[in-house]
Design a protein around this motif. Structure first.
Motif, PDB file in Angstrom:
ATOM      1  N   THR A   1      37.580 -65.759 -24.369  1.00 57.71           N
ATOM      2  CA  THR A   1      38.305 -65.008 -23.346  1.00 57.71           C
ATOM      3  C   THR A   1      37.678 -63.630 -23.138  1.00 57.71           C
ATOM      4  O   THR A   1      37.556 -63.153 -21.998  1.00 57.71           O
ATOM      5  CB  THR A   1      39.788 -64.851 -23.741  1.00 57.71           C
ATOM      6  N   MET A   2      37.285 -62.984 -24.241  1.00 49.83           N
ATOM      7  CA  MET A   2      36.638 -61.673 -24.126  1.00 49.83           C
ATOM      8  C   MET A   2      35.320 -61.791 -23.370  1.00 49.83           C
ATOM      9  O   MET A   2      34.981 -60.922 -22.561  1.00 49.83           O
ATOM     10  CB  MET A   2      36.405 -61.078 -25.525  1.00 49.83           C
ATOM     11  N   ASP A   3      34.600 -62.856 -23.638  1.00 49.31           N
ATOM     12  CA  ASP A   3      33.338 -63.068 -22.940  1.00 49.31           C
ATOM     13  C   ASP A   3      33.580 -63.284 -21.447  1.00 49.31           C
ATOM     14  O   ASP A   3      32.839 -62.772 -20.605  1.00 49.31           O
ATOM     15  CB  ASP A   3      32.608 -64.269 -23.553  1.00 49.31           C
ATOM     16  N   TYR A   4      34.631 -64.025 -21.118  1.00 43.98           N
ATOM     17  CA  TYR A   4      34.967 -64.306 -19.723  1.00 43.98           C
ATOM     18  C   TYR A   4      35.407 -63.028 -19.012  1.00 43.98           C
ATOM     19  O   TYR A   4      35.010 -62.761 -17.867  1.00 43.98           O
ATOM     20  CB  TYR A   4      36.073 -65.354 -19.656  1.00 43.98           C
ATOM     21  N   GLU A   5      36.228 -62.235 -19.680  1.00 42.32           N
ATOM     22  CA  GLU A   5      36.765 -61.009 -19.077  1.00 42.32           C
ATOM     23  C   GLU A   5      35.824 -59.821 -19.218  1.00 42.32           C
ATOM     24  O   GLU A   5      36.033 -58.788 -18.585  1.00 42.32           O
ATOM     25  CB  GLU A   5      38.119 -60.659 -19.729  1.00 42.32           C
ATOM     26  N   GLN A   6      34.805 -59.966 -20.079  1.00 42.65           N
ATOM     27  CA  GLN A   6      33.895 -58.856 -20.371  1.00 42.65           C
ATOM     28  C   GLN A   6      34.687 -57.621 -20.803  1.00 42.65           C
ATOM     29  O   GLN A   6      34.475 -56.500 -20.314  1.00 42.65           O
ATOM     30  CB  GLN A   6      33.024 -58.533 -19.148  1.00 42.65           C
ATOM     31  N   ALA A   7      35.604 -57.865 -21.742  1.00 52.71           N
ATOM     32  CA  ALA A   7      36.461 -56.777 -22.219  1.00 52.71           C
ATOM     33  C   ALA A   7      36.952 -57.097 -23.622  1.00 52.71           C
ATOM     34  O   ALA A   7      37.022 -58.276 -24.016  1.00 52.71           O
ATOM     35  CB  ALA A   7      37.646 -56.572 -21.285  1.00 52.71           C
ATOM     36  N   THR A   8      37.268 -56.063 -24.367  1.00 52.92           N
ATOM     37  CA  THR A   8      37.862 -56.237 -25.695  1.00 52.92           C
ATOM     38  C   THR A   8      39.307 -55.758 -25.642  1.00 52.92           C
ATOM     39  O   THR A   8      39.656 -54.903 -24.820  1.00 52.92           O
ATOM     40  CB  THR A   8      37.092 -55.430 -26.752  1.00 52.92           C
ATOM     41  N   PRO A   9      40.168 -56.283 -26.495  1.00 52.04           N
ATOM     42  CA  PRO A   9      41.585 -55.920 -26.420  1.00 52.04           C
ATOM     43  C   PRO A   9      41.868 -54.499 -26.886  1.00 52.04           C
ATOM     44  O   PRO A   9      41.270 -54.014 -27.847  1.00 52.04           O
ATOM     45  CB  PRO A   9      42.259 -56.947 -27.339  1.00 52.04           C
ATOM     46  N   SER A  10      42.771 -53.852 -26.174  1.00 52.16           N
ATOM     47  CA  SER A  10      43.276 -52.550 -26.604  1.00 52.16           C
ATOM     48  C   SER A  10      44.272 -52.783 -27.734  1.00 52.16           C
ATOM     49  O   SER A  10      44.607 -53.936 -28.057  1.00 52.16           O
ATOM     50  CB  SER A  10      43.969 -51.844 -25.446  1.00 52.16           C
ATOM     51  N   LEU A  11      44.771 -51.719 -28.333  1.00 53.47           N
ATOM     52  CA  LEU A  11      45.766 -51.861 -29.397  1.00 53.47           C
ATOM     53  C   LEU A  11      47.016 -52.554 -28.874  1.00 53.47           C
ATOM     54  O   LEU A  11      47.560 -53.458 -29.520  1.00 53.47           O
ATOM     55  CB  LEU A  11      46.127 -50.488 -29.969  1.00 53.47           C
ATOM     56  N   SER A  12      47.467 -52.152 -27.685  1.00 51.72           N
ATOM     57  CA  SER A  12      48.663 -52.763 -27.097  1.00 51.72           C
ATOM     58  C   SER A  12      48.452 -54.258 -26.850  1.00 51.72           C
ATOM     59  O   SER A  12      49.326 -55.084 -27.153  1.00 51.72           O
ATOM     60  CB  SER A  12      49.019 -52.058 -25.790  1.00 51.72           C
TER      61      SER A  12
END
Length: 316
Positions: A222-233
Motif C-alpha cells: 500500500t505504501m508503494d502504491y500511495e508513495q507515502a509512509t504512515p503518520s503517527l495518527s
C-alpha cells in the motif's frame, strides 16, 4: 593402619618459589595471536558491520599500527572461537589482509557472553533503531535467564529490580522506552529497514509493530502504491483496525490515502537573539511592532521589484 601417603599432593619446586605477583599473573587473561579464520561472528549478532567509510579508516589504522585493543572471544563447541566483542576490528583485519589478530579468550556461558556483547556495543556513538531493539531484547532475555537460575540457588537481599528495569538503568533509558524499542523486533525486516533509514519515524513504527506479519506485508504494498509512509495518527488507526479485526486492503488504502495535515513550520526568536538589534530601552512589545513594520516594508519592496520585472518581460 593403611598409609594415605599416595593421596598427598606435594607442592612443586617451581610453586614453592613463586611470588604472589607471579601467581596472580598466571590467573590473568593473556592476549593470544589467533588466526582470523578461527574467529567466527557471535550467533544472532544484532549490530551491523558495514564496509563503510569508517570501516575503511579502521582498515588504514590496522595496516599502519596493528590492532591496538584485543578483541574478546570464547571457545566455540564447533571449533575455533566465537567473537564476543570486536566484530568491526575482526572485519578490518580481514580487509587489511591480516592472518592473525590479538585476542583475549574468555570462558563465558551464553548469558554472560550476550551481556558482554551487548554492553560493549551499546557504547558506540551511532546505533540504529534495529540494533538497539534486538540488543535490548537479547540482554533482557539473558538477564531473565540468569535471574531464574539465581532464584533457585540464592536468596535476594533488598528489593529486586525487574529485568527490563535493569536493562533501562544500565542503558540510561526509561523502562517504557526499552519496552518500545524491543517492540520494534516484531516488525518484518523491510519495515524495520525503513525505520533504520528514517523513512518511518520511531513512534509510527512502534504502532505498526502491532500489525500481524501479513498485514505488515500488505502495508508495504500500500505504501508503494500511495508513495507515502504512515503518520503517527494513521499508524494508530491501522493498529486499532487490526486489533478490531477490520483491517482489510480497502480499509488500509482508505487510511493511507487520506491527505495529511501540513506540518506548520515555526520560527522562534528569543529576546536574547533580538536584543542586539534594538536599543536597550525597547520592550519586547516595541521590538515586535518594529519587526512587523520592517517586514511590511520588505514585502512592499519585493512587490514593487516583481512588478518592475513583469513590465520588463512585457516589453520584450
Amino acid at each position: 593402619m593403611k598409609s594415605n601417603a599416595k593421596n598427598i599432593k606435594l607442592t612443586s619446586v617451581d610453586d614453592l618459589f613463586k611470588t604472589d605477583e607471579s601467581r596472580a599473573d598466571d590467573e590473568r587473561e593473556r592476549v593470544q595471536e589467533i588466526a582470523i579464520s578461527e574467529l567466527h561472528p557471535f550467533k544472532d549478532h544484532p549490530f551491523k558491520v558495514l564496509d563503510d567509510e569508517k570501516m575503511m579508516e579502521t582498515v588504514e589504522s590496522v595496516q599502519q599500527y596493528g590492532v591496538l585493543v584485543p578483541i574478546i572471544a570464547r571457545p566455540s563447541p564447533e571449533g575455533g572461537y566465537e567473537i564476543v566483542s570486536g566484530h568491526r576490528r575482526h572485519r578490518a583485519c580481514e580487509l587489511a589482509g591480516k592472518e592473525t589478530m590479538p585476542v583475549i579468550v574468555r570462558e563465558l556461558d551464553d548469558d554472560e557472553a550476550v551481556l558482554l556483547m551487548v554492553d560493549s556495543n551499546l557504547q558506540r556513538e551511532i546505533i540504529l533503531p534495529s540494533e538497539r531493539a534486538f540488543a535490548f531484547k537479547m540482554k533482557l532475555d539473558a538477564i531473565k535467564h540468569q535471574g531464574s537460575r539465581n532464584d533457585i540457588t540464592s536468596g535476594q537481599v533488598g528489593p529486586k529490580l525487574r529485568s527490563d528495569e535493569i536493562v533501562a538503568l544500565e542503558a540510561g533509558e526509561s523502562r517504557k522506552q526499552v519496552q518500545r524499542y524491543i517492540r520494534l523486533t516484531e516488525l518484518i525486516p523491510p519495515l524495520l529497514d525503513m525505520v533504520d533509514e528514517k523513512k518511518i519515524a520511531f513512534n509510527p513504527a512502534y504502532e505498526l509493530s502491532f500489525l500481524k506479519p501479513k498485514e505488515q506485508e500488505m502495508l508495504i504494498e500500500t505504501m508503494d502504491y500511495e508513495q507515502a509512509t504512515p503518520s503517527l495518527s494513521q499508524a494508530q488507526r491501522l493498529k486499532q483496525f487490526s486489533q478490531d479485526g477490520r483491517l482489510t486492503e480497502d480499509s488500509m488504502l482508505a487510511i493511507m490515502s487520506e491527505e495529511k495535515k501540513p506540518v506548520q513550520d515555526k520560527v522562534m526568536l528569543t529576546s536574547d537573539v533580538l536584543r542586539k538589534y534594538f536599543p536597550k530601552d525597547y520592550t519586547p512589545r516595541k521590538m515586535e511592532e518594529t519587526i512587523i513594520q520592517l517586514l511590511e516594508q520588505w514585502k512592499q519592496k519585493r512587490q514593487m521589484q516583481r512588478e518592475q520585472q513583469q513590465k520588463k518581460r512585457n516589453l520584450r
